[in-house]
Design an enzyme around this catalytic site. Structure first.
Site, short mmCIF file in Angstrom:
data_model
loop_
_atom_site.label_atom_id
_atom_site.label_comp_id
_atom_site.label_asym_id
_atom_site.label_seq_id
_atom_site.Cartn_x
_atom_site.Cartn_y
_atom_site.Cartn_z
N PHE A 151 -55.79 -17.39 11.75
CA PHE A 151 -54.85 -16.36 11.30
C PHE A 151 -54.30 -16.68 9.90
CE2 PHE A 151 -54.77 -16.47 15.95
CZ PHE A 151 -55.13 -15.14 16.23
N LYS A 223 -57.65 -11.42 17.77
CA LYS A 223 -57.85 -11.50 16.32
C LYS A 223 -57.97 -10.11 15.69
CE LYS A 223 -58.83 -12.73 12.22
NZ LYS A 223 -57.92 -13.39 11.30
N ASN A 227 -55.05 -8.19 13.18
CA ASN A 227 -55.29 -7.69 11.82
C ASN A 227 -55.11 -6.18 11.74
OD1 ASN A 227 -55.67 -10.14 10.70
ND2 ASN A 227 -57.79 -9.85 10.09
N HIS A 270 -43.96 -3.60 3.15
CA HIS A 270 -43.85 -3.38 1.71
C HIS A 270 -44.80 -2.26 1.31
CE1 HIS A 270 -41.35 -6.85 1.41
NE2 HIS A 270 -42.27 -7.58 2.02
N CYS A 279 -60.45 -9.17 4.45
CA CYS A 279 -60.21 -9.13 5.90
C CYS A 279 -59.83 -7.76 6.44
CB CYS A 279 -59.15 -10.16 6.27
SG CYS A 279 -59.62 -11.81 5.78
N LYS A 282 -62.42 -4.75 6.26
CA LYS A 282 -63.61 -4.97 7.10
C LYS A 282 -63.24 -5.07 8.58
CE LYS A 282 -64.74 -9.74 7.08
NZ LYS A 282 -64.54 -10.22 8.45
C1 UGA Z 1 -54.86 -11.35 6.50
C2 UGA Z 1 -53.89 -11.67 7.64
O1 UGA Z 1 -52.55 -11.61 7.18
C3 UGA Z 1 -54.17 -13.07 8.21
O2 UGA Z 1 -53.33 -13.30 9.34
C4 UGA Z 1 -55.63 -13.14 8.65
O3 UGA Z 1 -55.96 -14.43 9.13
C5 UGA Z 1 -56.53 -12.83 7.47
O4 UGA Z 1 -56.20 -11.51 6.97
C6 UGA Z 1 -57.95 -12.90 7.94
O5 UGA Z 1 -58.33 -12.18 8.87
O6 UGA Z 1 -58.69 -13.79 7.49
P1 UGA Z 1 -54.92 -11.94 3.88
O7 UGA Z 1 -56.01 -10.91 3.77
O8 UGA Z 1 -55.10 -13.26 3.23
O9 UGA Z 1 -54.60 -12.26 5.44
O10 UGA Z 1 -53.64 -11.31 3.20
P2 UGA Z 1 -52.26 -10.63 3.62
O11 UGA Z 1 -51.18 -11.44 3.05
O12 UGA Z 1 -52.22 -10.31 5.05
O13 UGA Z 1 -52.37 -9.27 2.79
C7 UGA Z 1 -53.42 -8.32 3.00
C8 UGA Z 1 -53.23 -7.12 2.11
O14 UGA Z 1 -52.11 -6.34 2.55
C9 UGA Z 1 -52.95 -7.43 0.64
O15 UGA Z 1 -53.69 -6.54 -0.16
C10 UGA Z 1 -51.46 -7.19 0.48
O16 UGA Z 1 -51.10 -6.82 -0.83
C11 UGA Z 1 -51.25 -6.04 1.46
N1 UGA Z 1 -49.87 -5.93 1.97
C12 UGA Z 1 -49.35 -6.91 2.75
C13 UGA Z 1 -49.13 -4.79 1.69
O17 UGA Z 1 -49.61 -3.86 0.99
N2 UGA Z 1 -47.88 -4.67 2.21
C14 UGA Z 1 -47.33 -5.63 2.98
O18 UGA Z 1 -46.18 -5.45 3.45
C15 UGA Z 1 -48.07 -6.78 3.27
#
Ligand code: UGA
Length: 467
Positions: A151, A223, A227, A270, A279, A282
């Site tokens: 995660f 999982k 996501n 946000h 992630c 996909k």
């Molecule tokens: C995400 C999940 O948060 C992890 O728990 C998971 O392990 C991972 O995918 C995966 O499956 O490998 P990640 O893609 O690194 O992690 O990034 P996040 O911090 O979750 O952000 C994902 C996207 O959502 C980003 O583009 C971010 O800018 C956007 N986001 C996030 C928003 O637009 N608003 C938010 O409030 C939060």
């Protein structure tokens, strides 16, 4: 314990160094010879907090990088598969890399091994791994297969791994689950957090990491469902932000008001350009495919994606509404990575928007604290697209500054200096990094997501135009 991790990408590399940090002996295998050479010679292939320190601490001690799988399998109690599962044409995850690795693992099994799926995979992958091992003649008494989804988030991956909210172990047999329990013992008993050299974080001796044992199918669904749920939260707040804008309400206040409800919580509310990265896009698609395969109507997942795609359009229309025409306009694009804290540009909303602006004839100068190199590989510089050496260079003579990635640096701009170097003080903020009043006070026209546009006092507010 002796552990083999197959794959040295985000998940594999982070898992390998973190297992070493927990005291295990790890062999990290990749068939990409160049990457292995780089890792052996002290290189750090991804931008990730704490990774350089942990690699320096454990390279050639707790973790070794090798390109051949055979020996590593024979010597390890558990083999973690952490190879890519990209999106195939149908939306389903492409599991060919996983299958290829399982076939190779089969050749190295002589005594009991646990094969662990760490990559994000659809339900029943566990079953398939079992079948492939069987087909290659491995005695069923000599292996167990466990689903142990990861995660971690890019940018905070090391800390997420060592201080997890939960560890999920999906096993259909106790013997295999026990091996995983032993591997994670330093985190679940808290012994790791008692060490003076432990990386600080949310877990502690008193509050160690919880471990949840489920069936394999359940872990696989945890999982994908996690996501998809996070993506849902983002799309939900983005849909509300569009509504907020239509009635002159403020999405930041709405998110704060919703987030104070402990059942909802403030995280992942946000509003902005929507989610990107390797992630969520996909995994939402793959989860939908799984549901369709099983005859389950889960249209909500399609809607999550639709809303996400719409956000980029919404932002682009804001640029048009603020600047009228784009041909020849000089735009500073702050941000290329799909989120702050990473150099990853995969499925980055920022790149998609820049492409659209270039197509409309704009002159774009882009800047990102970490992702410039990676962005240039997919979006090479040219007559209309330049990459700036530093932040304020991107803004020089710009008709508008666009904020596309939520880097902390972009939330702390020297607004006086920024205004001086720009042609017109216009900011279009796709990540809501500023308070509208601050921008008005600094003389900026400020357009953001889900909030009314703000104009400096001396400027007339334009009529609302539908675009
Ligand atoms: C995400 C999940 O948060 C992890 O728990 C998971 O392990 C991972 O995918 C995966 O499956 O490998 P990640 O893609 O690194 O992690 O990034 P996040 O911090 O979750 O952000 C994902 C996207 O959502 C980003 O583009 C971010 O800018 C956007 N986001 C996030 C928003 O637009 N608003 C938010 O409030 C939060």
């Amino acid at each position: 314990m002796k552990i083999c991790v197959v794959g040295s990408g985000y998940v594999g590399l982070v898992a390998a160094v973190c297992f070493a940090e927990m005291g295990h002996h790890v062999q990290c295998v990749d068939n990409d010879e160049a990457r292995i050479k780089l890792l052996r010679e002290g290189g750090v292939p991804i931008f990730e907090a704490h990774l350089p320190e942990l690699l320096a601490k454990h390279r050639d001690r707790g973790v070794r990088f090798i390109s051949g799988l055979g020996e590593a399998v024979a010597e390890s109690e558990a083999i973690f598969i952490a190879v890519g599962t990209p999106q195939g044409d149908s939306g389903a995850a492409d599991l060919s890399y996983v299958e290829a690795v399982v076939s190779q693992i089969a050749r190295g099994i002589r005594d009991y091994k646990v094969v662990v799926e760490k990559s994000t995979v659809p339900v029943y992958t566990n079953d398939w791994i079992r079948r492939v091992l069987h087909r290659h003649g491995v005695d069923p008494l000599n292996f167990g297969v466990v689903s142990n989804p990861e995660f971690l988030r890019e940018g905070t991956a090391i800390s997420d791994f060592l201080h997890p909210d939960r560890i999920v172990v999906g096993a259909n047999e106790e013997r295999a689950a026990d091996v995983l329990r032993r591997i994670y013992e330093p985190l679940t008993t808290g012994s790791y957090y008692a060490r003076p050299d432990a990386l600080p974080g949310s877990c502690s001796m008193q509050q160690p990491a919880p471990l949840l044992v489920t069936s394999a199918q359940t872990a696989e669904l945890i999982k994908h469902a996690s996501n998809a749920f996070l993506a849902l939260k983002i799309s939900f707040i983005n849909a509300v932000s569009n509504l907020a804008e239509a009635v002159d309400a403020d999405i930041e206040d709405i998110a704060a008001g919703m987030g104070l409800d402990t059942r909802i919580g403030p995280k992942f509310l946000h509003a902005g350009l929507g989610y990107g990265g390797s992630c969520f896009p996909k995994d939402v698609a793959a989860f939908h495919w799984v549901a369709q395969q099983r005859g389950v109507n889960f249209q909500l997942l399609r809607e999550i994606r639709r809303i996400n795609d719409t956000q980029r359009e919404v932002f682009y229309n804001k640029v048009l509404a603020a600047l009228w025409t784009l041909r020849g306009k000089r735009l500073a694009a702050l941000g290329l990575a799909y989120k702050g804290g990473t150099d990853d540009v995969r499925e980055s909303p920022a790149l998609e928007i820049i492409r659209k602006l270039l197509k409309a004839g704009a002159q774009v100068t882009a800047y990102d604290p970490a992702a410039m190199e990676r962005a240039q590989e997919v979006l090479p510089p040219g007559d209309s697209l330049r990459y700036a050496g530093y932040l304020y260079e991107a803004a020089a003579n710009a008709d508008a500054v666009l904020i596309l990635t939520d880097w902390p640096q972009f939330a702390a701009l020297d607004l006086v200096h920024l205004k001086q170097v720009m042609r017109f003080p216009i900011m279009i903020d796709g990540r809501n990094l500023y308070k509208p009043q601050t921008m008005i006070d600094h003389g900026f026209t400020y357009v953001s997501m889900g909030r009314p546009a703000s104009y400096p006092a001396q400027q007339d507010k334009p009529r609302k135009v539908a675009c």
